[in-house]
Design an enzyme around this catalytic site. Structure first.
Site, short mmCIF file in Angstrom:
data_model
loop_
_atom_site.label_atom_id
_atom_site.label_comp_id
_atom_site.label_asym_id
_atom_site.label_seq_id
_atom_site.Cartn_x
_atom_site.Cartn_y
_atom_site.Cartn_z
N LEU A 32 0.53 -1.45 -0.59
CA LEU A 32 0.41 -0.05 -0.62
C LEU A 32 0.80 1.09 -0.28
O LEU A 32 0.10 1.93 -0.56
CB LEU A 32 -0.66 0.41 1.24
CG LEU A 32 -1.78 1.19 0.90
CD1 LEU A 32 -3.14 1.08 0.32
CD2 LEU A 32 -2.41 1.13 2.62
N LYS A 33 1.98 1.25 0.76
CA LYS A 33 2.72 2.88 0.98
C LYS A 33 3.38 2.70 -0.56
O LYS A 33 3.43 3.37 -0.96
CB LYS A 33 3.84 2.27 1.61
CG LYS A 33 5.63 3.22 1.86
CD LYS A 33 5.95 2.76 2.71
CE LYS A 33 7.57 3.58 2.85
NZ LYS A 33 6.86 5.12 3.68
N ILE A 467 13.94 20.64 14.48
CA ILE A 467 13.34 19.64 15.63
C ILE A 467 14.37 18.69 15.48
O ILE A 467 14.45 17.31 16.37
CB ILE A 467 12.36 18.73 15.45
CG1 ILE A 467 11.32 20.19 15.51
CG2 ILE A 467 11.71 18.10 16.84
CD1 ILE A 467 11.29 20.58 16.89
N GLY A 468 15.28 18.62 14.11
CA GLY A 468 16.58 17.27 14.16
C GLY A 468 16.69 16.78 13.12
O GLY A 468 17.86 16.59 12.18
N GLU A 520 21.51 13.88 11.01
CA GLU A 520 20.70 12.48 11.24
C GLU A 520 20.23 11.89 9.91
O GLU A 520 20.04 10.51 10.45
CB GLU A 520 18.92 12.38 12.49
CG GLU A 520 18.78 13.22 13.10
CD GLU A 520 17.43 12.89 14.07
OE1 GLU A 520 17.14 11.99 13.88
OE2 GLU A 520 17.20 13.52 15.35
N ARG A 551 2.76 6.48 5.71
CA ARG A 551 4.48 6.26 7.27
C ARG A 551 3.96 5.18 8.03
O ARG A 551 3.43 5.30 8.42
CB ARG A 551 4.40 7.71 7.68
CG ARG A 551 4.74 7.38 9.21
CD ARG A 551 6.58 7.92 8.84
NE ARG A 551 6.92 8.19 10.51
CZ ARG A 551 8.04 7.91 10.71
NH1 ARG A 551 8.94 7.06 8.97
NH2 ARG A 551 9.03 8.06 11.41
N TRP A 597 6.66 3.70 21.86
CA TRP A 597 6.85 3.18 20.27
C TRP A 597 7.44 2.48 19.79
O TRP A 597 8.02 1.83 19.06
CB TRP A 597 7.69 4.43 19.50
CG TRP A 597 6.57 5.59 19.25
CD1 TRP A 597 5.51 5.45 19.97
CD2 TRP A 597 6.84 6.75 18.92
NE1 TRP A 597 4.94 6.88 19.57
CE2 TRP A 597 6.13 7.97 19.06
CE3 TRP A 597 8.18 7.03 18.06
CZ2 TRP A 597 5.97 9.27 18.36
CZ3 TRP A 597 8.31 8.73 17.66
CH2 TRP A 597 7.57 9.33 17.89
N GLU A 701 3.88 20.67 19.05
CA GLU A 701 3.30 21.26 17.61
C GLU A 701 2.33 21.97 16.70
O GLU A 701 1.50 21.51 18.10
CB GLU A 701 2.75 19.07 16.67
CG GLU A 701 2.68 19.25 15.42
CD GLU A 701 2.47 17.39 14.84
OE1 GLU A 701 1.82 17.51 13.72
OE2 GLU A 701 2.98 17.01 15.21
N HIS A 730 3.83 16.93 8.28
CA HIS A 730 3.06 16.42 7.68
C HIS A 730 2.19 16.65 6.56
O HIS A 730 2.20 15.54 6.19
CB HIS A 730 1.84 15.61 8.17
CG HIS A 730 3.02 15.35 10.10
ND1 HIS A 730 3.51 14.44 9.98
CD2 HIS A 730 2.14 16.39 11.27
CE1 HIS A 730 4.05 14.22 11.39
NE2 HIS A 730 3.67 15.30 12.05
#
Length: 790
Positions: A32-33, A467-468, A520, A551, A597, A701, A730
């Site tokens: 699906l992705k 944010i990173g 990162e 995602r 997570w 956010e 997003h």
């Protein structure tokens, strides 16, 4: 891997009925992705996407049939999100999309989910727009966590004069689609009360639940047509029944299901509750005129004691296999708890099922050919969970002797896991015992620390940062895969990552960001990267679960005691800082987020696991500070999502969650600035806990909520510094300078200028550079405009 069989495959009649509440929609290999992203990029057309969806649905129905599932769901598939599907079904399309009735175009559906640039959205609607939309497109709807899971749903946007209409026949079409393939399914709908309870309105003081009378006719139209087309049962999910409902919510459920029963008496409703027990809503649930009720006996096992009290004419669906974690079930233990209860109630009115939809677990453990065999023997994914249910159904119908071999295998796996020396580490236990109160406190109060930090860093007003993470391009992913396969040597891969980092640092300096990050590029995931370097974690290859849209994540398997064998991030921070004189944030994931997570071991308390992780992160913070890091960000993006659904249990969770953050962050000097980041959160009801975390800077956010989330910080008089997000990462949209400055004006109405940092909503890993570059350039320009006005 289990393979599909023809619809004519038979199911043993000597089994208690096995029901599936929903199955993973993403495909065993993320089909699906790839279909979605190919469509979004323009490489394939709408027809190809629709065909890919049909193929996935057919495979899911066939797989469940083969595994012995007797109650197979339909309408559990979605191209993006089931709440978004429901919004479209009932015609709850925000006015900004200029929908004028009729079938909702797929482009509008995805614009609601992802936002859209002006030209794209204009073309999808078939006419020109005027004003802001025409130039800048439309933002995506707000997104937040589905109850206390790691899945995100699109929040319905409703208005006081909302009108509902049947705008999508998806539940009917997918029922018909399954029927044409030979499957009699039980369609799944999000319940009307849960839908309204989770909706938001921009109209002050307006409660969307008051729209129930307008909404119900659409549901009734759907239910009547499903009955007309041959549906015997419909599953309606009302997980709001495990929340602390007030009398208004309870009465709404009574009104809704009384009206549904009167309007569609020929249809049997299986009312599904999950993620907890009925608690104070038990009497309400028992009084509803429905044919069946699903109970989550994993999250609320105490509910089994009252099964005999349920109405005799009610079919009970017992959620006995964990639909949210991946540990193999102790089948003998489950049988021991079920056998007496079912003997009292009788088998004729009982189904067994997972605790909730299997959306939240990976598809098939058989794909994990490289996973450690001992750890693999402790696990079960969606396919294996349905097999466990079939074993249980057979045993409950025909006795344990009918599944003797399966029971023996389950018993042996449970015993082996309990006795494994890989589970417990005496050194970790001793260190936990040595934690004291001083380890959980900063040396000085924030006001004193802030002065020292401002003198050290000398940043301008409204400092800018990110944010990173920066985009993980196809090239970066290709290099990572080549290194993993051995095609790139360690040295060549390190040089490649250094080059990517250097380019990112130089670009940040060029556009004028004040506090930099290294991007990162060496990290695969903000949790997996750390888990791979900590003792007590294992990792899958195909253990993907959906976070939102396309995602997907592969949560680590946290199976044993956690410790840090060696530094994890110091070398990359040192390299990045060597490239610039500007402050370089060191980036860590916090203990609560790593816990929430991951697929977490279920043999000890989550609070104990979290403290173990906190000590490991504390060691990393100490080493970073020693190496010279002046700003250390410890992300706790998932702190709020771990909240229990019942408020009476919140304090206990927040106490140990905040304790874990303070334990990992409090060992630094005053001059070291601790940052944290949170996303997808409503802060009003946990603001005391956020204050107690005592981070020097928190980024949150806020762009989709138009800074409304800052109200909690204003009302609390939050003293520390805050970076409200001004760029919705997003969505592929590039916000204009004026859009960001408008958000910052709203922020200044709620915070003092000295508190405000400027940053995107979240990390930029999932975005493309062609979106990120202009968006961050605009963000820096917005900050400069603000400084000129201040």
């Amino acid at each position: 891997m289990s393979t599909a069989t023809s619809p004519s495959s038979t199911i043993s009649t000597s089994s208690l009925p096995v029901a599936s509440l929903g199955t993973p929609r993403i495909g065993p290999r993320r089909e699906l992705k790839f279909a979605l992203e190919s469509f979004w990029s323009g490489a394939t057309d709408e027809k190809a996407l629709i065909e890919a969806g049909a193929g996935l649905r057919a495979a899911n129905w066939a797989r469940q049939k083969k595994l012995g599932v007797s109650v197979i769901p339909s309408n559990d598939f979605s191209f993006y999100d089931q709440m978004l599907d429901t919004s479209v079904m009932v015609g709850a399309i925000p006015e900004i999309h200029r929908w004028n009735g009729g079938p909702v175009p797929l482009a509008t559906y995805f614009a609601m989910a992802r936002g859209a640039q002006g030209e794209t959205h204009e073309a999808s609607c078939g006419h020109a727009h005027h004003g802001h939309d025409a130039d800048h497109g439309v933002p995506a709807q707000e997104m937040t966590k589905w109850f206390d899971t790691n899945y995100h749903y699109m929040v319905p946007e409703l208005v006081r004069d909302q009108r509902f209409t049947l705008a999508s026949r998806k539940p009917i079409e997918e029922y018909e689609e399954a029927k044409a393939l030979g499957y009699q399914t039980r369609p799944v709908l999000i319940g009307p009360v849960t839908f309204l309870k989770l909706a938001k309105s921009k109209d002050a003081g307006f409660n969307p639940l008051s729209l129930l009378d307008r909404l119900l006719p659409v549901y009734i139209d759907v239910l009547r047509e499903l009955a007309y087309r041959g549906a015997e049962w419909v599953q309606i999910d009302e997980p709001c029944l495990v929340l602390d409902l007030d009398i208004v919510g309870q009465q709404a459920l009574h009104c809704a299901y009384t009206e549904i029963a009167n309007a569609a008496p020929q249809l049997k409703i299986m009312l599904a509750t999950y993620f907890g027990g009925l608690g104070g809503n038990r009497d309400t649930a028992l009084a509803l005129p429905v044919a069946g009720l699903h109970l989550d006996l994993v999250r609320a096992p105490e509910q089994i004691d009252g099964l005999a009290d349920f109405p005799e004419d009610r079919v009970l669906s017992l959620g006995i296999i964990d639909g949210r974690n991946i540990w193999r079930a102790d089948v003998s233990r489950i049988l021991a708890s079920l056998e007496p209860a079912i003997a009292k109630r009788g088998k004729d009115r009982v189904q067994i099922a997972p605790s909730c939809s299997l959306l939240h677990v990976p598809i098939d453990l058989a794909l994990e050919t490289g996973l450690d065999s001992e750890i693999k023997s402790w696990l079960a994914f969606s396919v294996q969970k349905l097999e466990e249910l079939t074993t249980l159904g057979t045993a409950l119908a025909g006795g344990r002797g009918s599944v003797e071999a399966a029971l023996r295998a389950s018993d042996e796996a449970a015993a082996a896991r309990k006795a494994s020396p890989r589970i417990h580490d005496a050194k970790v236990a001793a260190r936990i015992a040595g934690v004291d109160a001083a380890m959980r406190r900063r040396a000085s109060a924030f006001a004193e620390r802030a002065g020292v930090q401002h003198e050290r860093f000398n940043l301008p007003a409204f400092p800018t940062t990110t944010i990173g993470s920066f985009p993980q391009t196809a090239e970066v992913r290709k290099a990572r895969a080549a290194h993993a396969s051995g095609a790139l040597t360690d040295e060549v891969y390190r040089i490649y990552l250094q080059d990517q980092t250097a380019r990112a640092v130089q670009w940040q300096e060029t556009i004028g960001l004040d506090v930099l990050v290294h991007g990162e590029f060496e990290r695969n995931d903000m949790v997996q990267y750390f888990g791979e370097q900590l003792a007590g974690f294992a990792f899958t290859t195909h253990g993907w679960v959906q976070s939102y849209g396309s995602r997907y994540v592969r949560p680590p398997v946290l199976f044993g005691d956690v410790s840090r064998p060696k530094p994890m991030t110091v070398e990359w921070w040192q390299y990045a800082q060597s490239l610039t004189k500007k402050p370089m944030k060191a980036m860590l994931t916090g203990p609560v987020t790593i816990l929430n997570w991951s697929f977490v071991r279920d043999d000890i308390a989550r609070s104990e696991v979290c403290r173990q992780i906190a000590l490991a992160i504390r060691d990393e913070v100490s080493d970073l500070e020693t190496a010279g890091a002046g700003m250390i960000q410890i992300d706790e993006a998932a702190l709020r999502e771990g909240l229990p659904l019942c408020k009476s249990e919140w304090k206990a969770y927040l106490d140990w969650a905040v304790d874990a953050f303070r334990l990992c962050s409090s060992g630094v000097r005053d001059e070291t600035q601790i940052h944290t980041h949170m996303c997808y959160s409503e802060f009003n009801d946990i603001i005391d806990a956020i204050g107690a975390m005592d981070a020097d800077v928190i980024s949150i956010e806020t762009s989709r909520s138009k800074m409304e989330l800052l109200d909690a910080f204003r009302d609390y008089r939050y003293p520390n510094e805050i970076g409200p997000g001004v760029y919705d990462i997003h969505s592929p949209r590039v916000p204009e300078i004026e859009e960001m400055t408008a958000l910052l004006r709203l922020a200044r109405m709620r915070l003092s200028d000295a508190q405000i940092w400027i940053n995107p909503d979240c990390g930029l890993k999932t975005r493309k550079w062609e979106e990120v570059r202009p968006a961050l350039v605009n963000m820096v320009a917005a900050a400069r405009e603000l400084r000129a006005l201040a």
